[in-house]
Motif scaffolding. Sequence first.
Motif, PDB file in Angstrom:
ATOM      1  N   UNK B  69       0.959  -1.510   0.279  1.00  0.00           N
ATOM      2  CA  UNK B  69      -0.393  -0.043   0.188  1.00  0.00           C
ATOM      3  C   UNK B  69       0.488   1.097   0.046  1.00  0.00           C
ATOM      4  N   UNK B  70       2.099   1.080   1.006  1.00  0.00           N
ATOM      5  CA  UNK B  70       3.063   2.827   1.152  1.00  0.00           C
ATOM      6  C   UNK B  70       3.406   2.697  -0.684  1.00  0.00           C
ATOM      7  N   UNK B  71       4.039   1.814  -0.661  1.00  0.00           N
ATOM      8  CA  UNK B  71       4.400   1.553  -2.057  1.00  0.00           C
ATOM      9  C   UNK B  71       3.130   2.472  -3.747  1.00  0.00           C
ATOM     10  N   UNK B 100       6.116  15.246   3.287  1.00  0.00           N
ATOM     11  CA  UNK B 100       5.723  16.096   3.984  1.00  0.00           C
ATOM     12  C   UNK B 100       3.967  15.372   4.381  1.00  0.00           C
ATOM     13  N   UNK B 101       3.734  14.243   3.337  1.00  0.00           N
ATOM     14  CA  UNK B 101       2.007  14.779   3.563  1.00  0.00           C
ATOM     15  C   UNK B 101       2.091  12.610   3.981  1.00  0.00           C
ATOM     16  N   UNK B 102       3.432  11.907   3.671  1.00  0.00           N
ATOM     17  CA  UNK B 102       3.576  11.028   4.267  1.00  0.00           C
ATOM     18  C   UNK B 102       3.882  11.177   5.632  1.00  0.00           C
ATOM     19  N   UNK B 103       5.265  12.138   6.225  1.00  0.00           N
ATOM     20  CA  UNK B 103       5.659  11.385   7.285  1.00  0.00           C
ATOM     21  C   UNK B 103       4.739  12.034   8.248  1.00  0.00           C
ATOM     22  N   UNK B 170       5.915   5.027   5.927  1.00  0.00           N
ATOM     23  CA  UNK B 170       6.707   6.326   4.984  1.00  0.00           C
ATOM     24  C   UNK B 170       7.630   6.229   4.420  1.00  0.00           C
ATOM     25  N   UNK B 171       8.732   5.487   4.831  1.00  0.00           N
ATOM     26  CA  UNK B 171      10.138   5.740   3.830  1.00  0.00           C
ATOM     27  C   UNK B 171      10.037   5.121   2.098  1.00  0.00           C
ATOM     28  N   UNK B 172       8.829   3.867   2.242  1.00  0.00           N
ATOM     29  CA  UNK B 172       8.355   3.066   1.664  1.00  0.00           C
ATOM     30  C   UNK B 172       7.549   3.844  -0.046  1.00  0.00           C
TER      31      UNK B 172
ATOM     32  N   UNK C  22      15.534   5.953  10.956  1.00  0.00           N
ATOM     33  CA  UNK C  22      16.534   6.758  11.099  1.00  0.00           C
ATOM     34  C   UNK C  22      16.509   6.965   9.372  1.00  0.00           C
ATOM     35  N   UNK C  23      16.069   6.315   8.445  1.00  0.00           N
ATOM     36  CA  UNK C  23      16.272   7.131   7.728  1.00  0.00           C
ATOM     37  C   UNK C  23      15.612   8.443   7.084  1.00  0.00           C
ATOM     38  N   UNK C  24      14.574   8.172   7.394  1.00  0.00           N
ATOM     39  CA  UNK C  24      13.141   9.317   8.037  1.00  0.00           C
ATOM     40  C   UNK C  24      14.132  10.579   8.359  1.00  0.00           C
ATOM     41  N   UNK C  25      14.603   9.774   9.200  1.00  0.00           N
ATOM     42  CA  UNK C  25      15.322  10.745  10.215  1.00  0.00           C
ATOM     43  C   UNK C  25      16.590  11.875   9.810  1.00  0.00           C
ATOM     44  N   UNK C  26      17.489  11.200   8.882  1.00  0.00           N
ATOM     45  CA  UNK C  26      18.982  11.082   8.424  1.00  0.00           C
ATOM     46  C   UNK C  26      18.426  11.396   6.581  1.00  0.00           C
TER      47      UNK C  26
END
Lengths: 268, 266, 154
Positions: B69-71, B100-103, B170-172, C22-26
């Motif tokens: 879903x994130x992707x 910003x929208x994700x995080x 968020x990362x993905x 950490x990735x989000x932070x950095x």
Amino acid sequence: MTDNIVQIDNLSFGYKGRLLHKGINMSFPRGKIVAIMGGSGSGKTTILRLIGGQLKPVQGEVRVGDKVVHQQGRNDLQKLRRKMGMLFQQGALFTDLSVYENVAFPMREHTSLPESMIRDLVMMKLNAVGLRGARDLMATELSGGMARRVALARAVALDPEIIMYDEPFAGLDPISMGVICNLIRNLNDALGATSLVVTHDVKEAFSFVDYVYFIADGVVAAEGTPAELRESTLPFVHQFVHGEVDGPVPFHYAAPDYRRDMLRGRDV
Amino acid sequence: MFKGVVSKLASVLQNFGHRLIEQFWRLGSASRLFGYTLASSGESLRRPFLVIREIYFTGVLSLIIILVSAFFVGMVLALQGYNTLQKYGSSEAIGVLVALSLVRELGPVVTALLFAGRAGTAITAEIGLMKATEQLSAMEMMAVSPIARVVAPRFWGGVISMPLLASLFSMVGILGGYLVAVPLIGVDGGAFWSQMQASVDFREDVMNGFIKSCVFGVACTMIALFEGYDAPPTAEGVSRATTRTVVNSSLAVLGLDFVMTSFMIS
Amino acid sequence: MDRTKIDLWVGIFAAIGVAALLGLAMKVGNLTTSNIGETYTVTAGFQNIGGLKPRSPVKSAGVVVGRIDAIQFDSATYEAKVTLKLDKRYLFPKDTFANIYTAGLLGEQYIGLEPGGDEEYLQDNDKIMQTQDAVVLEKMISQFLYSKATETKE
């Protein structure tokens, strides 16, 4: 009967003002197997829960040993419960654990025995119920009779002084029933425990228990050894023991007059 | 006729009042369960394998749905964002928009909604069935507290899993957005990252999102546990409780999100 | 599934989860860039700060040299009192000029420092004396229109 391990005095219990039990007196002598019988909904299982302290009586008391169950604090109640084993109606095995882990569960929770010791104990208990070979099956893979036997092994895992059986025969085939009857008798005598069997299976129960209480309408309607009760002339006991359709326990639920009901045509 | 209307109105009001009181009742029971759970947490945290097992069931088994879903969410954000941003000639700001929208919002919120649907329902159904088959009663009779043995480990499993899942989401999602924006649309990769880093603040955006997901973790897991624990021990009761888990968790997540956002922004 | 395998999966899950945070932070956030070591504090007064906010950057020659720590209203002077935290590594003369700029036409606002020529440097808790307010777009437009109007009259 001087050495009663469980003693029920003038016990009343009910939900929301409606009393289920109205002053019950029972005593369970050490080392005996006692059956509590009665029709469906007569509150047999509730008595077991009152003994286990899961419910609190409205009046009267249940005594286990010399302790009044509902006056015990949390910790004392836990201590008291460790003396008891209970077999639930459908076995109540933990579905996310294997047969082995189910039987080992009480040992892991209450003792800090090393794994090798637990293994030996579990094997002994499973062997007693004839299911040592099924130890790696999951609880969900067992038939009804097998699940009941595993649950029995779990109930006696910590060698309880009191073993309670809630409808141990419900939904079993005749062979499994016979097996369970034998197990209850053998385990009781081997462990030197006291057994309480809640059931409505007259034929099975009368074949191995020492004493029987009949409850009806919230009171003990009759009591005695199986032989005495078979000869009993009390109409209720006679109806129950011989399985007659109509008698003091009516076939019809209380209803208005049949003829008038039919003629009226609709319910308002 | 007038009398009929009045009596009907009265019965509607009465019905409403009953429901309201019922809800308060349930809220109280839920708070009590929450208290008991916290009180018996020590007992279950001392045996970490119980919690680890639950992290496996709630966290690891939810990974696939969360990551996929994130992707897609990230890719859609990039497409939609680019479409709008290029009208104003600021298509390099796409990284900022996606991140910003994700995080801040989508990561914690969508993760919590998916979590309620995937892990929350599983928890409710499992506990409801354990209750229906008298497993909880049996545990009580074995002098083992079901709250310490069954409820508390699941609670901590959920509370630990949720922020991890949200961070992964968020990362993905940002990676998905990058894939669409940079190789596909042709936005400059350097601008994508540098604009993002210039505008996303660690404390205000990343940490606040993290706090949100922790709160959602507590709320969703607790609702799922309570609905299971409170379910009538029948097949119908359990299925209704499962539905209520999804509805109540979703409402709680969106409501809490508004409250927390208004605190965080001011 | 036995317990050890579950442990492994949970371990992997926890590791990638923490790595993502950490990735989000950095990589996404500005933890690395905003991480100013030791700082010193100076204040500056403005008539109008526009859209300036706490944690907005302070730049000099386009390089971020600090951040805004707090913004208060000074009821003695009827000015906005802005507290800046500047990196210890960067020193500025006493007569440094503080302007409020806007990044791009509609972007965020920041404070730009233009160093003067004084021999002495700003110390902790000093006040920057020379400041220029934020450009208020409405004011500029109305001035422009007013001047146009007076132009056409003549």
